[in-house]
Design a protein around this motif. Structure first.
Motif, PDB file in Angstrom:
ATOM      1  N   ARG A 146      -9.406  10.970 -12.428  1.00  0.00           N
ATOM      2  CA  ARG A 146      -8.614  12.202 -12.534  1.00  0.00           C
ATOM      3  C   ARG A 146      -7.931  12.535 -11.212  1.00  0.00           C
ATOM      4  NH1 ARG A 146     -12.746  16.504 -14.688  1.00  0.00           N
ATOM      5  NH2 ARG A 146     -14.237  15.113 -13.611  1.00  0.00           N
ATOM      6  N   VAL A 147      -8.613  12.228 -10.108  1.00  0.00           N
ATOM      7  CA  VAL A 147      -8.039  12.356  -8.766  1.00  0.00           C
ATOM      8  C   VAL A 147      -8.486  11.135  -7.974  1.00  0.00           C
ATOM      9  CG1 VAL A 147      -8.029  14.899  -8.789  1.00  0.00           C
ATOM     10  CG2 VAL A 147     -10.030  13.669  -7.884  1.00  0.00           C
ATOM     11  N   PRO A 148      -7.832  10.836  -6.858  1.00  0.00           N
ATOM     12  CA  PRO A 148      -8.272   9.699  -6.051  1.00  0.00           C
ATOM     13  C   PRO A 148      -9.698   9.881  -5.518  1.00  0.00           C
ATOM     14  CG  PRO A 148      -6.044  10.332  -5.463  1.00  0.00           C
ATOM     15  CD  PRO A 148      -6.556  11.399  -6.381  1.00  0.00           C
ATOM     16  N   ALA A 197     -12.895   2.516  -6.239  1.00  0.00           N
ATOM     17  CA  ALA A 197     -12.468   3.537  -5.287  1.00  0.00           C
ATOM     18  C   ALA A 197     -11.015   3.300  -4.873  1.00  0.00           C
ATOM     19  CB  ALA A 197     -13.369   3.534  -4.062  1.00  0.00           C
ATOM     20  N   ASP A 198     -10.306   4.387  -4.611  1.00  0.00           N
ATOM     21  CA  ASP A 198      -8.901   4.286  -4.210  1.00  0.00           C
ATOM     22  C   ASP A 198      -8.757   3.919  -2.740  1.00  0.00           C
ATOM     23  OD1 ASP A 198      -7.207   5.441  -6.633  1.00  0.00           O
ATOM     24  OD2 ASP A 198      -9.053   6.597  -6.472  1.00  0.00           O
ATOM     25  N   TYR A 231       0.807  -1.220   0.000  1.00  0.00           N
ATOM     26  CA  TYR A 231       0.000   0.000   0.000  1.00  0.00           C
ATOM     27  C   TYR A 231       0.845   1.278   0.000  1.00  0.00           C
ATOM     28  CZ  TYR A 231      -3.807  -3.218   0.779  1.00  0.00           C
ATOM     29  OH  TYR A 231      -4.717  -4.238   0.618  1.00  0.00           O
ATOM     30  N   GLU A 232       2.113   1.168  -0.301  1.00  0.00           N
ATOM     31  CA  GLU A 232       2.971   2.351  -0.309  1.00  0.00           C
ATOM     32  C   GLU A 232       2.555   3.354  -1.387  1.00  0.00           C
ATOM     33  OE1 GLU A 232       5.248   3.366   1.953  1.00  0.00           O
ATOM     34  OE2 GLU A 232       4.363   1.659   2.984  1.00  0.00           O
ATOM     35  N   ALA A 233       2.176   2.866  -2.547  1.00  0.00           N
ATOM     36  CA  ALA A 233       1.748   3.779  -3.614  1.00  0.00           C
ATOM     37  C   ALA A 233       0.501   4.545  -3.206  1.00  0.00           C
ATOM     38  CB  ALA A 233       1.498   2.994  -4.903  1.00  0.00           C
ATOM     39  N   ALA A 234      -0.426   3.848  -2.555  1.00  0.00           N
ATOM     40  CA  ALA A 234      -1.646   4.506  -2.087  1.00  0.00           C
ATOM     41  C   ALA A 234      -1.318   5.569  -1.053  1.00  0.00           C
ATOM     42  CB  ALA A 234      -2.609   3.479  -1.507  1.00  0.00           C
ATOM     43  N   LYS A 235      -0.370   5.263  -0.180  1.00  0.00           N
ATOM     44  CA  LYS A 235       0.011   6.228   0.850  1.00  0.00           C
ATOM     45  C   LYS A 235       0.621   7.486   0.241  1.00  0.00           C
ATOM     46  CE  LYS A 235       0.695   3.183   4.838  1.00  0.00           C
ATOM     47  NZ  LYS A 235       1.652   2.748   5.884  1.00  0.00           N
ATOM     48  N   ARG A 236       1.329   7.320  -0.854  1.00  0.00           N
ATOM     49  CA  ARG A 236       1.917   8.488  -1.513  1.00  0.00           C
ATOM     50  C   ARG A 236       0.843   9.308  -2.230  1.00  0.00           C
ATOM     51  NH1 ARG A 236       5.939   4.623  -2.775  1.00  0.00           N
ATOM     52  NH2 ARG A 236       5.036   4.288  -4.852  1.00  0.00           N
ATOM     53  N   LYS A 237      -0.161   8.616  -2.765  1.00  0.00           N
ATOM     54  CA  LYS A 237      -1.180   9.275  -3.580  1.00  0.00           C
ATOM     55  C   LYS A 237      -2.248   9.977  -2.744  1.00  0.00           C
ATOM     56  CE  LYS A 237      -3.910   6.557  -6.042  1.00  0.00           C
ATOM     57  NZ  LYS A 237      -4.453   5.721  -7.138  1.00  0.00           N
ATOM     58  N   LEU A 238      -2.587   9.411  -1.610  1.00  0.00           N
ATOM     59  CA  LEU A 238      -3.720   9.895  -0.824  1.00  0.00           C
ATOM     60  C   LEU A 238      -3.284  10.979   0.157  1.00  0.00           C
ATOM     61  CD1 LEU A 238      -5.431   6.443  -0.238  1.00  0.00           C
ATOM     62  CD2 LEU A 238      -6.317   8.322  -1.646  1.00  0.00           C
ATOM     63  N   ARG A 239      -2.774  12.067  -0.374  1.00  0.00           N
ATOM     64  CA  ARG A 239      -2.308  13.183   0.436  1.00  0.00           C
ATOM     65  C   ARG A 239      -2.914  14.488  -0.071  1.00  0.00           C
ATOM     66  NH1 ARG A 239       1.988  12.302   3.846  1.00  0.00           N
ATOM     67  NH2 ARG A 239       2.736  10.141   3.838  1.00  0.00           N
ATOM     68  N   GLY A 240      -3.059  15.433   0.845  1.00  0.00           N
ATOM     69  CA  GLY A 240      -3.560  16.744   0.458  1.00  0.00           C
ATOM     70  C   GLY A 240      -4.976  16.977   0.952  1.00  0.00           C
ATOM     71  N   SER A 241      -5.732  17.754   0.181  1.00  0.00           N
ATOM     72  CA  SER A 241      -7.110  18.096   0.531  1.00  0.00           C
ATOM     73  C   SER A 241      -8.066  17.116  -0.125  1.00  0.00           C
ATOM     74  CB  SER A 241      -7.430  19.523   0.070  1.00  0.00           C
ATOM     75  OG  SER A 241      -8.802  19.811   0.276  1.00  0.00           O
ATOM     76  N   ILE A 242      -8.675  16.276   0.699  1.00  0.00           N
ATOM     77  CA  ILE A 242      -9.714  15.345   0.231  1.00  0.00           C
ATOM     78  C   ILE A 242     -11.042  16.017   0.536  1.00  0.00           C
ATOM     79  CG2 ILE A 242     -10.702  13.046   0.423  1.00  0.00           C
ATOM     80  CD1 ILE A 242      -7.999  12.042   1.430  1.00  0.00           C
TER      81      ILE A 242
END
Length: 307
Positions: A78-80, A105-106, A3-14
């Motif tokens: 386009r975004v997670p 879903a991501d 799940y490292e890729a998911a951890k990198r992707k799921l950052r910022g303003s959700i």
């Protein structure tokens, strides 16, 4: 790690997007599509629906699935996409979380069950069963002010240790000591999101992954920019945005979310300001205050005379 890729992707303003309704109370899917596109164009990093701000307790299970499916199609990778799939009912939570996985879903945002006040042992069993039922990442949603139950750090740490796909938590918890201990006990790579507007910036300072803030529905660009500025090392800009948004944050929580938020979006012409009972719009006095504060941040639609 899986799940490292998911951890990198799921950052910022959700952004926790509202569920728009028509005057009849039916779901306004056209308005939902417009909101999602506006968020993405404004720089929002990821989209969530059917969380607290999306009024899931006012939706049927079938409606929640339809909102998730429609949102996934509009987002089109386009975004997670991180839909809320939690419920006070265990089987319903399993069903919705599996649906989230089926539609691509991501991750799934799974709230601590509300009203029934489960023990920590029961919470562990509930979340472990949910995590074991899918392969997508799980972000737990801890909001004790609305669920009447606080997921303790030791319970969260055990879930993190025992379930590889439990990768983060949205903490709508005003106890900042508790929040600090989440990363201490779950590890600094555990994804910690703020669900409290006034803690979005402070949580980044201790190693948070971002925020899931209702205010993003009003000023998506500025809420996203708090994270962007911090990530780029522009601490002063992040601080300035934190204080700039404070009056807006304050007025949006003078009544139960998302009532003020939907009133505000109605004033902006983004949605029809409709909630389903037992939720309702704020008092006229508060709506007037919302309009006054809102006018400092966004362009308002012309007022419609009362009939």
């Amino acid at each position: 790690m899986k799940y490292e890729a998911a951890k990198r992707k799921l950052r910022g303003s959700i952004a926790p997007v509202v569920t728009p309704f028509n005057e009849s109370g039916s779901i306004d899917f056209d308005a939902l599509e417009n909101l999602i596109n506006w968020h993405i164009e404004s720089g929002t990093h990821a989209i969530s629906v059917t969380g607290t701000t999306g009024e899931p307790s006012s939706l049927t299970t079938e409606e929640r699935v339809k909102v998730m499916e429609h949102s996934a199609k509009v987002i089109n990778q386009r975004v997670p996409f991180v839909p809320g799939t939690g419920s006070t009912n265990h089987e319903e939570t399993l069903y919705l979380t599996k649906k989230a996985e089926e539609i691509g879903a991501d991750a799934a945002l799974v709230i601590v069950p509300y009203y029934n006040k489960p023990s920590q042992h029961a919470l562990y069993k509930h979340f472990k069963a949910v995590a074991d039922s899918v392969s997508i990442p799980i972000i737990i949603y801890n909001i004790p002010g609305r669920t009447a139950t606080n997921l303790e750090v030791k319970t969260l740490a055990k879930l993190n240790a025992d379930c590889e796909n439990i990768i983060g938590v949205k903490e709508s918890n005003k106890d900042f000591e508790h929040i600090n201990r989440v990363l201490l006990n779950c590890g600094r790579d555990f994804l910690l999101y703020s669900g409290i507007e006034l803690l979005c910036y402070p949580m980044l300072a201790i190693g948070g992954a971002g925020h899931i803030s209702a205010t993003a529905n009003i000023t998506p660009g500025k809420v996203a920019e708090i994270y962007d500025a911090w990530a780029e090392g522009d601490v002063k800009r992040a601080q300035d945005l934190h204080y700039e948004l404070m009056p807006l944050n304050d007025v949006l929580f003078k009544d139960t979310n998302p009532a003020p938020l939907k009133a505000a979006l109605g004033m902006m012409g983004k949605i029809k300001p409709v909630l389903r009972l037992p939720m309702d719009l704020p008092s006229q006095e508060l709506q007037n205050e919302i309009r006054e504060v809102l006018s400092s941040y966004v362009e308002l639609a012309p007022e419609v005379p009362a009939k």
